[in-house]
Design a protein around this motif. Sequence first.
Motif, PDB file in Angstrom:
ATOM      1  N   UNK A 109       0.816  -1.209   0.000  1.00 27.60           N
ATOM      2  CA  UNK A 109       0.000   0.000   0.000  1.00 27.60           C
ATOM      3  C   UNK A 109       0.854   1.265   0.000  1.00 27.60           C
ATOM      4  N   UNK A 110       0.257   2.337  -0.462  1.00 24.95           N
ATOM      5  CA  UNK A 110       0.804   3.689  -0.324  1.00 24.95           C
ATOM      6  C   UNK A 110      -0.182   4.412   0.591  1.00 24.95           C
ATOM      7  N   UNK A 111       0.336   5.146   1.565  1.00 23.48           N
ATOM      8  CA  UNK A 111      -0.539   5.793   2.540  1.00 23.48           C
ATOM      9  C   UNK A 111      -0.096   7.223   2.804  1.00 23.48           C
ATOM     10  N   UNK A 112      -1.046   8.040   3.215  1.00 25.27           N
ATOM     11  CA  UNK A 112      -0.780   9.434   3.568  1.00 25.27           C
ATOM     12  C   UNK A 112      -1.163   9.617   5.027  1.00 25.27           C
ATOM     13  N   UNK A 113      -0.224  10.145   5.816  1.00 30.13           N
ATOM     14  CA  UNK A 113      -0.438  10.370   7.247  1.00 30.13           C
ATOM     15  C   UNK A 113      -0.670  11.856   7.487  1.00 30.13           C
ATOM     16  N   UNK A 114      -1.714  12.182   8.227  1.00 26.77           N
ATOM     17  CA  UNK A 114      -1.917  13.541   8.712  1.00 26.77           C
ATOM     18  C   UNK A 114      -0.954  13.690   9.895  1.00 26.77           C
ATOM     19  N   UNK A 115       0.053  14.529   9.733  1.00 28.73           N
ATOM     20  CA  UNK A 115       1.126  14.649  10.711  1.00 28.73           C
ATOM     21  C   UNK A 115       0.604  15.102  12.071  1.00 28.73           C
ATOM     22  N   UNK A 116      -0.293  16.065  12.098  1.00 23.20           N
ATOM     23  CA  UNK A 116      -0.785  16.581  13.370  1.00 23.20           C
ATOM     24  C   UNK A 116      -1.636  15.556  14.108  1.00 23.20           C
ATOM     25  N   UNK A 117      -2.490  14.834  13.403  1.00 21.64           N
ATOM     26  CA  UNK A 117      -3.390  13.866  14.038  1.00 21.64           C
ATOM     27  C   UNK A 117      -2.758  12.489  14.191  1.00 21.64           C
ATOM     28  N   UNK A 118      -1.606  12.250  13.535  1.00 20.46           N
ATOM     29  CA  UNK A 118      -0.930  10.955  13.571  1.00 20.46           C
ATOM     30  C   UNK A 118      -1.876   9.845  13.120  1.00 20.46           C
ATOM     31  N   UNK A 119      -2.631  10.131  12.057  1.00 15.68           N
ATOM     32  CA  UNK A 119      -3.589   9.161  11.530  1.00 15.68           C
ATOM     33  C   UNK A 119      -3.434   9.071  10.021  1.00 15.68           C
ATOM     34  N   UNK A 120      -3.658   7.871   9.472  1.00 15.98           N
ATOM     35  CA  UNK A 120      -3.637   7.689   8.025  1.00 15.98           C
ATOM     36  C   UNK A 120      -4.967   8.183   7.471  1.00 15.98           C
ATOM     37  N   UNK A 121      -4.875   9.099   6.503  1.00 15.48           N
ATOM     38  CA  UNK A 121      -6.089   9.687   5.946  1.00 15.48           C
ATOM     39  C   UNK A 121      -6.350   9.228   4.511  1.00 15.48           C
ATOM     40  N   UNK A 122      -5.336   8.640   3.862  1.00 18.47           N
ATOM     41  CA  UNK A 122      -5.498   8.080   2.518  1.00 18.47           C
ATOM     42  C   UNK A 122      -4.758   6.758   2.464  1.00 18.47           C
ATOM     43  N   UNK A 123      -5.357   5.781   1.782  1.00 23.13           N
ATOM     44  CA  UNK A 123      -4.759   4.448   1.695  1.00 23.13           C
ATOM     45  C   UNK A 123      -5.055   3.893   0.307  1.00 23.13           C
ATOM     46  N   UNK A 124      -3.976   3.587  -0.419  1.00 21.89           N
ATOM     47  CA  UNK A 124      -4.108   3.110  -1.795  1.00 21.89           C
ATOM     48  C   UNK A 124      -3.402   1.770  -1.932  1.00 21.89           C
ATOM     49  N   UNK A 125      -4.118   0.774  -2.439  1.00 24.99           N
ATOM     50  CA  UNK A 125      -3.529  -0.544  -2.667  1.00 24.99           C
ATOM     51  C   UNK A 125      -2.672  -0.485  -3.926  1.00 24.99           C
ATOM     52  N   UNK A 126      -1.429  -0.966  -3.826  1.00 29.09           N
ATOM     53  CA  UNK A 126      -0.512  -0.953  -4.961  1.00 29.09           C
ATOM     54  C   UNK A 126      -0.607  -2.279  -5.717  1.00 29.09           C
ATOM     55  N   UNK A 127      -0.341  -2.248  -7.038  1.00 27.11           N
ATOM     56  CA  UNK A 127      -0.398  -3.498  -7.815  1.00 27.11           C
ATOM     57  C   UNK A 127       0.724  -4.454  -7.431  1.00 27.11           C
TER      58      UNK A 127
END
Length: 155
Positions: free
Chosen positions: A137-155
Amino acid sequence: MWGSTCRAVLVAASLVLAGCASYRPPPLTAAHPAHPEAPAAREAPASRTLAYTPSDVASIRGDSRGTAGQRGNQEALQEGAASKTAVGEGEVIAATPSSGQIVLEHGEIKGFMEAMTMGYRIDPPSLLVKVKPGDKVRFTIDVERRAIIELEKLP
């Protein structure tokens, strides 16, 4: 009726005779934590599992770069925090949609975190529906909230 009254009197008399009515705890010694002159508890060691930034990791390792090095790390962290998000890639180890959490084994996230296996909150938890253990997966973390806000499954 007389039996219960007699029983109560016997219990009270035995307590007085046994000395329970006049019990006094021993005085506190200076070694007791509640004593005003007790030594302060030693500081707990820094957590090795809650290091979120390169500056946290350096302080755990006992980095000897001194104040200038720490100032440089803080400046790098502030620059990274200005973007408010960090992107990383890794492998799903576990996903629990009911609790909104995921465990990822990921590589270094530049300017944010070194490579590690760690659990993260997911917001929204519905992002977990499309992934399973073993997925890349590729993921995006909201730095302030320390939470993953986007999650993309990679081929």
